[in-house]
Design a protein around this motif. Structure first.
Motif, PDB file in Angstrom:
ATOM      1  N   TYR A  12       0.811  -1.098  -0.305  1.00 12.00           N
ATOM      2  CA  TYR A  12       0.066  -0.187  -0.006  1.00 12.00           C
ATOM      3  C   TYR A  12       0.581   1.713  -0.057  1.00 12.00           C
ATOM      4  O   TYR A  12       1.914   1.260   0.346  1.00 12.00           O
ATOM      5  CB  TYR A  12      -1.029  -0.202   0.929  1.00 12.00           C
ATOM      6  N   TRP A  14       1.125   3.158   2.270  1.00 10.58           N
ATOM      7  CA  TRP A  14       1.151   3.512   3.724  1.00 10.58           C
ATOM      8  C   TRP A  14       2.193   2.410   4.083  1.00 10.58           C
ATOM      9  O   TRP A  14       2.949   2.546   5.500  1.00 10.58           O
ATOM     10  CB  TRP A  14       0.137   3.776   4.492  1.00 10.58           C
ATOM     11  N   PHE A  80      -4.892  -2.191   6.521  1.00 11.59           N
ATOM     12  CA  PHE A  80      -6.023  -2.006   5.896  1.00 11.59           C
ATOM     13  C   PHE A  80      -7.363  -2.145   6.213  1.00 11.59           C
ATOM     14  O   PHE A  80      -7.876  -2.781   7.396  1.00 11.59           O
ATOM     15  CB  PHE A  80      -5.893  -3.535   5.225  1.00 11.59           C
ATOM     16  N   ARG A  81      -8.037  -1.220   6.381  1.00 10.42           N
ATOM     17  CA  ARG A  81      -9.216  -0.834   6.514  1.00 10.42           C
ATOM     18  C   ARG A  81     -10.616  -0.489   5.167  1.00 10.42           C
ATOM     19  O   ARG A  81      -9.764   0.005   4.636  1.00 10.42           O
ATOM     20  CB  ARG A  81      -9.464   0.459   8.015  1.00 10.42           C
ATOM     21  N   LYS A  82     -11.809  -0.894   5.730  1.00 12.16           N
ATOM     22  CA  LYS A  82     -12.639  -0.207   4.618  1.00 12.16           C
ATOM     23  C   LYS A  82     -14.395  -0.019   5.129  1.00 12.16           C
ATOM     24  O   LYS A  82     -14.841  -1.308   5.884  1.00 12.16           O
ATOM     25  CB  LYS A  82     -12.369  -1.596   3.606  1.00 12.16           C
ATOM     26  N   ILE A 214     -11.360  -2.256  10.676  1.00  9.63           N
ATOM     27  CA  ILE A 214     -10.415  -2.634  10.873  1.00  9.63           C
ATOM     28  C   ILE A 214     -10.832  -4.212  10.209  1.00  9.63           C
ATOM     29  O   ILE A 214     -11.228  -4.972  10.385  1.00  9.63           O
ATOM     30  CB  ILE A 214      -9.952  -2.977  12.483  1.00  9.63           C
ATOM     31  N   LYS A 243       3.651   4.274   7.293  1.00 11.60           N
ATOM     32  CA  LYS A 243       2.299   5.236   7.616  1.00 11.60           C
ATOM     33  C   LYS A 243       2.508   6.566   7.642  1.00 11.60           C
ATOM     34  O   LYS A 243       2.017   6.957   6.205  1.00 11.60           O
ATOM     35  CB  LYS A 243       1.279   4.759   8.526  1.00 11.60           C
ATOM     36  N   ASP A 275      -5.378  11.442  10.939  1.00 11.69           N
ATOM     37  CA  ASP A 275      -4.797   9.563  10.495  1.00 11.69           C
ATOM     38  C   ASP A 275      -5.520   8.740  10.609  1.00 11.69           C
ATOM     39  O   ASP A 275      -5.693   7.907  11.394  1.00 11.69           O
ATOM     40  CB  ASP A 275      -3.686   9.619  11.400  1.00 11.69           C
ATOM     41  N   TRP A 277      -5.819   5.994   9.709  1.00 11.43           N
ATOM     42  CA  TRP A 277      -4.841   4.468  10.200  1.00 11.43           C
ATOM     43  C   TRP A 277      -4.444   3.773  11.118  1.00 11.43           C
ATOM     44  O   TRP A 277      -3.305   3.847  11.267  1.00 11.43           O
ATOM     45  CB  TRP A 277      -4.627   3.771   8.570  1.00 11.43           C
ATOM     46  N   GLU A 278      -5.327   4.750  11.898  1.00 14.12           N
ATOM     47  CA  GLU A 278      -3.894   4.694  13.649  1.00 14.12           C
ATOM     48  C   GLU A 278      -3.459   3.613  13.758  1.00 14.12           C
ATOM     49  O   GLU A 278      -4.314   2.182  13.799  1.00 14.12           O
ATOM     50  CB  GLU A 278      -4.423   5.328  14.581  1.00 14.12           C
ATOM     51  N   TYR A 279      -1.957   3.325  14.062  1.00 14.29           N
ATOM     52  CA  TYR A 279      -2.317   1.664  14.743  1.00 14.29           C
ATOM     53  C   TYR A 279      -2.310   2.196  16.345  1.00 14.29           C
ATOM     54  O   TYR A 279      -2.551   3.217  17.047  1.00 14.29           O
ATOM     55  CB  TYR A 279      -0.829   1.813  14.424  1.00 14.29           C
ATOM     56  N   ASN A 285      -9.288   2.232  18.387  1.00 15.08           N
ATOM     57  CA  ASN A 285      -9.328   0.760  17.933  1.00 15.08           C
ATOM     58  C   ASN A 285      -9.649  -0.315  19.101  1.00 15.08           C
ATOM     59  O   ASN A 285      -9.572  -1.690  18.556  1.00 15.08           O
ATOM     60  CB  ASN A 285      -7.282   0.672  17.509  1.00 15.08           C
TER      61      ASN A 285
END
Length: 323
Positions: A12, A14, A80-82, A214, A243, A275, A277-279, A285
Motif C-alpha cells: 500500500y 502507507w 488495511f481498513r475499509k 479494521i 504510514k 490519520d 489508519w492509526e495503529y 481501535n
C-alpha cells in the motif's frame, strides 16, 4: 545483532516505504513479499511460510481457538481498513429496497470467515435490525480455517473450483441469488448497491460509532516473539513511520491521479481526521476490535468473545493502550 525477517504484506502507499528501503526497522533486515488475498492468508495459516504476515482479522480470530496449531500472534498494526456498506449489492428485480428486505433472500458471500462478511452481517444486525438468521447465505468458497457456524444460520457451500468472485457474479447475473456481499467492487450490470448513497451512509456510520472497520492486522510467528520479543517495537515503529510517509501524499494532492483530489482529501480529513489508519490499541481501535470480536463470536467464527489483551502482543510495545 541484525534479525532477518520475512514479511508478507501488500505494498500500500502507507507500507511502500518498507518495500523500497526508505524505512528500515532498527535491528531488522526485512525481506518483503506480496501475494494476493487470500493466498497470503492461506500460506501463513497452513504452512507458516512467513515470519510476519498481513492477515485477515476474520481468519485470525478463527485461529485463536487453537494456538498450538496456529502459532502466531498479532501486533496492533492494521494495514488495511475499509467501510463495507458500499460493497453490498442487490440484483435488480429482486424486490430488495432496503436492508429489511434481505430476510428470506439468497445472499452470496465469499466464505463465512471473511472479515468483510463479518462486518457486513454484524452491521446489518446491529444497525438495521435485520435478523441475519432469516437470510439464506450462499458461500462460493471454502474456509481457510474451520469455523463452527451455529445451526441457526442458513449457510450453503457451493462445490466450486476457481474464482469465487466470478462465480458469485455469474450467479447474480443468472438470477440464482438475490444479492452479493462483496470484498471488492462489482462490475455486474444487473447489480446495484443496497445503499444508494453509500459514502454518506458510511460517513454517518463513522460519526455515530467512531468505527473505521479494521480488516487486516500484522501477525508474527510465536517462535520469533519468544526468542526475540524486542522485535515488536522496531517493527511497530517502522510501520508507523511508513504510514506517516504515505499519508504525506494528501499534502500534495496535485500528485494524486484523482481529478478532485483536493476536495476528497479535505473531505476525508473533515470526517476521519488526519490519520484514519492509526495503529496501536487506542480508544477507537479497541472499540473497533471489540465490536468485530463480538460479531465474530456471535456468528461462530471465533470460539470466544476475545478481549484485546488476548489478541495482541503488547508486553514489549511502548504505545498508547486504553483497554
Amino acid at each position: 545483532m541484525t534479525l532477518d525477517l520475512s514479511l508478507a504484506c501488500h505494498d500500500y502507499a502507507w507500507t511502500q516505504p518498507l518495500w523500497d528501503g526508505r524505512v528500515e526497522p532498527e535491528g531488522v533486515r526485512l525481506s518483503t513479499v506480496n501475494y494476493p488475498n487470500p493466498v497470503r492468508f492461506s500460506r501463513m495459516v497452513r504452512n507458516r511460510e512467513f515470519d510476519a504476515c498481513e492477515l485477515s482479522m476474520g481468519t485470525y480470530l478463527a485461529t485463536r481457538r487453537n494456538g498450538d496449531r496456529f502459532p502466531f500472534t498479532a501486533i496492533p498494526v492494521f494495514p488495511f481498513r475499509k467501510f463495507r456498506h458500499a460493497y453490498m449489492y442487490t440484483r435488480r428485480g429482486s424486490g430488495i429496497a432496503d436492508a429489511a428486505d434481505l430476510a428470506g433472500k439468497r445472499v452470496g458471500i465469499v466464505n463465512w470467515q471473511t472479515t468483510t462478511g463479518i462486518w457486513q452481517r454484524g452491521t446489518l444486525s446491529d444497525r438495521y435490525n435485520l435478523d441475519i438468521t432469516d437470510v439464506e447465505w450462499v458461500a462460493g468458497g471454502s474456509e481457510i480455517v474451520d469455523v463452527d457456524v451455529p445451526d441457526a444460520y442458513d449457510l450453503t457451500y457451493l462445490d466450486h473450483q476457481g474464482s469465487t468472485i466470478g462465480l458469485l457474479e455469474d450467479l447474480i447475473e443468472r438470477g440464482e441469488i438475490d444479492a452479493i456481499f462483496h470484498p471488492v467492487d462489482s462490475g455486474v450490470a444487473n447489480a446495484e448497491r443496497l445503499f444508494d448513497d453509500a459514502k454518506a451512509v458510511e460517513q454517518t456510520y463513522y460519526r455515530e460509532t467512531g468505527i473505521f472497520p479494521i480488516m487486516h492486522a500484522i501477525v508474527l510467528r510465536d517462535e520469533i516473539l519468544d526468542e526475540h520479543p524486542w522485535v515488536v517495537q522496531p517493527l511497530y515503529d517502522a510501520f508507523e513511520r511508513a504510514k506517516e510517509i504515505g499519508l504525506t501524499a494528501l499534502d500534495r494532492p496535485r500528485e494524486l491521479p484523482l481529478v478532485w483530489a483536493d476536495v476528497y482529501a479535505d473531505e476525508q480529513r473533515e470526517v476521519l481526521g488526519d490519520d484514519p489508519w492509526e495503529y496501536g490499541l487506542t480508544e477507537d481501535n479497541v472499540a473497533t476490535v471489540e465490536t468485530l470480536a463480538e460479531y465474530a463470536h456471535d456468528q461462530g467464527v471465533a470460539a470466544e468473545r476475545y478481549g484485546v489483551d488476548e489478541l495482541f502482543a503488547t508486553e514489549y510495545l511502548d504505545t498508547d493502550y486504553y483497554a
